[in-house]
Write an enzyme that holds these catalytic residues in place. Structure first.
Site, short mmCIF file in Angstrom:
data_model
loop_
_atom_site.label_atom_id
_atom_site.label_comp_id
_atom_site.label_asym_id
_atom_site.label_seq_id
_atom_site.Cartn_x
_atom_site.Cartn_y
_atom_site.Cartn_z
CG ASP A 28 -1.69 1.28 1.37
OD1 ASP A 28 -2.85 1.27 0.46
OD2 ASP A 28 -1.51 1.95 2.13
CD GLU A 35 15.29 -15.81 2.63
OE1 GLU A 35 14.52 -16.42 3.57
OE2 GLU A 35 16.12 -14.65 3.17
#
Length: 525
Positions: A206, A248
């Site tokens: 956001d 990851e």
């Protein structure tokens, strides 16, 4: 806990159809009038039948709800109004079993004033350094520290009883974080890991360009470059660190980045930063062929140097619904078009919304569908005494706010509250049952059936960019793979280009087999 997303990237996000879920208004599973995770879980078969690849959830975290959940008090807890963390984990797993991934919203610019950090800061603790506290200007400190204005109207500063002021680019209940402090950065990387470990496949960021502020917090003077809090260069270090975490887990990002400068915008999409960012120029366009084509061309050109896919969106939880916007004389993105009593031709808006859906779904990249757009919902007029959006109050009542696009969905025409659940937190308009999902599922000509078929057929366009075809003024026509998309935005019917089959039409052709105005078709070459 859900299964962590494997640390691989199969590129699913490059051509995904992602459905935005505003939980509070989606479906109410416990009958209290507020949408919740139980309601979403019960409607997962509906979303699977729609054919979407992922769900993007607006904030479902613990929050006082002063700004619809964008005032987060605890990122590691689900708000009790929506359910529990365990339910969120089940939802992530159940959706994935249906082939649907989950994206969550992160609001890094600010937290709730009920967040433990801010409460400790108010008590005089060292957490004060995690925010922007400043003495005021004027003889007695009675003036705000600078001239910054809130996105919701009024000054971006609130004074405390001790005389200091704190910064909030949004509502006073949303104090801005100090991103120069390492603890703020570490906390957000830990939050990302928390949700990735629970199987979340991505994050929507956001207000992604607002986090970092000039350390001296100077006035926003005319022509100041760089801006003291928009698109600061230091932001890219933040997102590079985030990208390392996401990689990851094979997770992806989409940033809410409002920037007029195409080159600056593209910097956020470099291979070691965000995967995608929202494309607001397309959503902001009026219903005009030349301007839409320019927006499409510019968008693809902006993304090409960094190899990022474009995103296409017609509406979201902050914007007047497409049917209403396209049914007005001025269909550009302008908060003034939300004014009370603005006349709307819903029949016209619906025709155009159907055509716009086919246009967006035929373009290369990622498409976002805001809940209820697949039902053709119009903007709702909310009684003044029921408006909750802080934009209304902060504007002194001149802006009706964003609640009109957040009215709870109609699911079943013959049930109380159209099958949403309990009495909705925002009132559903009279006639809402006409848009109910169960009624539309049985109607071959409905908006819902159009969206289902368009999502199913979308792969016919392949992966390549569009090739524009010769077309009359006011008509957009392009080819991708062996499929064509033609959209007539002119005032008269037009002949279709040569083709072997009609794949999908937003509305019937005329008696001469021509494409009527405000209508789109997909053709096989």
């Amino acid at each position: 806990m859900g299964q962590p997303t494997p640390a691989t990237d199969d590129g699913w996000w490059r051509s995904a159809v992602i459905y935005q879920v505003y939980v509070r208004s989606f479906a109410d599973g416990d009958g209290d009038g507020t949408g919740d995770l139980a309601g979403v879980r019960a409607r997962l078969p509906y979303l699977a039948e729609l054919g979407v690849d992922a769900l993007w959830f607006n904030p479902w975290y613990r929050s006082p709800m002063k700004d619809g959940g964008y005032d987060v008090a605890d990122y590691r807890a689900v708000d009790p109004a929506f359910g529990t963390l365990a339910e969120a984990e089940k939802l992530i797993v159940e959706a994935r079993e249906l082939g649907i991934r989950t994206l969550v919203d992160i609001v890094p610019n600010h937290v709730s004033d009920q967040h433990p950090w801010f409460r400790a800061a108010l008590a005089g603790g060292p957490e004060r350094e995690l925010f922007h506290f400043r003495p005021g200007r004027g003889e007695h400190g009675e003036l705000p520290p600078n001239d910054w204005q809130s996105e919701f109207g009024g000054p971006a500063w609130t004074r405390l009883p001790d005389g200091d002021w704190y910064l909030h680019l949004f509502a006073p209940e949303q104090p801005d974080l100090n991103w120069a402090h390492p603890a703020v950065r570490q906390e957000h990387e830990d939050i990302l890991r928390f949700w990735f470990e629970r199987g979340v496949a991505g994050v929507r960021i956001d207000s992604a360009a607002l986090l970092v502020k000039h350390p001296e917090l100077p006035d926003v003077t005319e022509g100041r470059d760089p801006h003291p809090y928009v698109d600061r260069d230091e932001l890219h270090d933040v997102y590079r660190a985030w990208r390392a975490v996401a990689d990851e887990y094979g997770a992806v990002f989409v940033g809410e980045v409002w920037l007029p400068d195409a080159e600056r915008f593209a910097r956020y999409l470099r291979p070691d930063e965000l995967h995608t960012a929202f494309n607001f120029s397309f959503m902001s366009c009026p219903w005009d062929a030349a301007r839409l084509r320019r927006s499409i061309d510019d968008t693809l050109a902006e993304h090409a140097p960094v190899g990022a896919p474009a995103t296409w969106v017609l509406c979201n939880h902050d914007v007047t619904r497409t049917v209403t916007r396209y049914g007005r004389a001025d269909t550009g993105f302008d908060f003034a078009t939300k004014a009370f009593g603005t006349p709307t031709d819903l029949a016209l808006g619906t025709r155009r919304a159907r055509a716009a859906a086919l246009l967006s779904l035929a373009l290369p990249g990622v498409v976002y569908v805001y809940q209820g757009e697949e039902l053709g919902l119009p903007e709702a007029d909310i009684p003044l005494d029921r408006i909750e959006d802080p934009m209304h109050a902060r504007s002194g009542g001149t802006d009706p706010g964003r609640d009109g696009c957040r009215v709870p969905l109609p699911w079943a025409a013959g049930e109380p509250h159209t099958g949403f659940g309990g009495e909705p937190w925002l009132p559903q308009p009279d006639g809402w049952a006409a848009y109910a999902a169960d009624r539309q599922a049985e109607d071959p000509g409905s908006m819902l059936r159009l969206y289902r078929e368009a999502v199913r057929l979308r792969p016919v366009f392949g992966d390549g960019p569009p090739t524009w075809l010769p077309a009359p003024d006011g008509v957009l026509a392009f080819a991708r793979a062996d499929a064509l998309c033609v959209v007539n935005l002119s005032d008269t019917p037009v002949d279709l280009p040569a083709h072997s089959a009609l794949l999908l039409a937003g509305g019937p052709l005329d008696t001469a087999g021509r494409l009527p105005r405000d209508t789109a078709v997909w053709l096989r070459a």
